[in-house]
Scaffold this active site. Sequence first.
Site, PDB file in Angstrom:
ATOM      1  N   SER A  21       0.844  -1.186   0.000  1.00  0.00           N
ATOM      2  CA  SER A  21       0.000   0.000   0.000  1.00  0.00           C
ATOM      3  C   SER A  21       0.885   1.244   0.000  1.00  0.00           C
ATOM      4  O   SER A  21       2.052   1.183  -0.407  1.00  0.00           O
ATOM      5  CB  SER A  21      -0.938  -0.046   1.211  1.00  0.00           C
ATOM      6  OG  SER A  21      -1.916   0.968   1.109  1.00  0.00           O
ATOM      7  N   ASN A  22       0.358   2.362   0.446  1.00  0.00           N
ATOM      8  CA  ASN A  22       1.140   3.602   0.486  1.00  0.00           C
ATOM      9  C   ASN A  22       0.745   4.394   1.735  1.00  0.00           C
ATOM     10  O   ASN A  22      -0.144   3.984   2.475  1.00  0.00           O
ATOM     11  CB  ASN A  22       0.913   4.406  -0.805  1.00  0.00           C
ATOM     12  CG  ASN A  22      -0.551   4.698  -1.022  1.00  0.00           C
ATOM     13  OD1 ASN A  22      -1.168   5.434  -0.269  1.00  0.00           O
ATOM     14  ND2 ASN A  22      -1.138   4.075  -2.039  1.00  0.00           N
ATOM     15  N   ALA A  23       1.376   5.532   1.912  1.00  0.00           N
ATOM     16  CA  ALA A  23       1.230   6.256   3.188  1.00  0.00           C
ATOM     17  C   ALA A  23       0.026   7.202   3.233  1.00  0.00           C
ATOM     18  O   ALA A  23      -0.122   7.961   4.192  1.00  0.00           O
ATOM     19  CB  ALA A  23       2.513   7.039   3.452  1.00  0.00           C
ATOM     20  N   SER A  24      -0.826   7.154   2.243  1.00  0.00           N
ATOM     21  CA  SER A  24      -1.977   8.070   2.244  1.00  0.00           C
ATOM     22  C   SER A  24      -2.891   7.812   3.460  1.00  0.00           C
ATOM     23  O   SER A  24      -3.218   6.667   3.772  1.00  0.00           O
ATOM     24  CB  SER A  24      -2.782   7.859   0.954  1.00  0.00           C
ATOM     25  OG  SER A  24      -4.018   8.509   1.073  1.00  0.00           O
ATOM     26  N   ALA A  88      -5.156   7.614  -3.313  1.00  0.00           N
ATOM     27  CA  ALA A  88      -3.816   7.224  -3.746  1.00  0.00           C
ATOM     28  C   ALA A  88      -3.940   5.796  -4.261  1.00  0.00           C
ATOM     29  O   ALA A  88      -3.810   4.823  -3.504  1.00  0.00           O
ATOM     30  CB  ALA A  88      -2.856   7.303  -2.573  1.00  0.00           C
TER      31      ALA A  88
END
Length: 217
Positions: A21-24, A88
């Site tokens: 995943s990502n940091a959003s 994101a």
Amino acid sequence: MRILITAGGTHEYIDPVRFISNASSGRMGYALARAALKAEHTVTLVTAPTSLRIPNGAKVIRVETAAQMFEAVKKHFRLCDCLIMAAAVADYTPARPAKTKIKKTGQSVTLTLKPTTDILKWAGKHKNEGRRTKDDRRIIVGFALEDKALRTRAEKKMRNKNLDMIVANSPSVIGAEKSNVQIKRLDAPWIRIENNTKSAIAKEIIHLVEKLQSSLK
Ligand code: CTP
């Protein structure tokens, strides 16, 4: 207006219990949903997992993956007057997710990723579908996260994806309470909003969408 908003970072599964995943945080998308509701628009929020409280009054569709987000956007796109892609969305997803939990072997592993569908680009291509007249246009707003050449790259993204507006910022704002953004609409100069809360920025973005909508009439 009927505004479709996406928020949060998608989860792309490697096996049944692991994902990339990502940091959003989803804060910008949720702030947009709240600002749109406050301005008395009808809001559908397609959200990837976040720890945020669901805005009261929005129709909420929970998704996890980029593919699920694409399905949800496709389903609700025809009935919206404006799409704001604040999510994101992962650009890549594991090419062959394992059906059972991957066991460790002590060796290094290589993960093969394949591109996901660019939802925003799809929306840009289908912008006017289902609209009654040529003046009855749908507004599409994208986000761009750029380390350098922010304006040049964001504007290129706006034109390539056939958007009406792009909100550009740098990766340092991810997850933060306050943010700096630069906003470009087609045929209007850049606007800079600095060190403001995401809710103040969201209010301004909704205001700009309303202005765009009335200029199309
Ligand atoms: N987006 C999307 N679908 C994807 C990936 C991104 O709709 N599969 C949307 C995001 O919600 C955001 C915008 O596209 O509104 C961001 O684009 P970005 O991923 O930064 O740009 P790319 O065109 O993928 O280019 P690059 O990663 O090279 O910056």
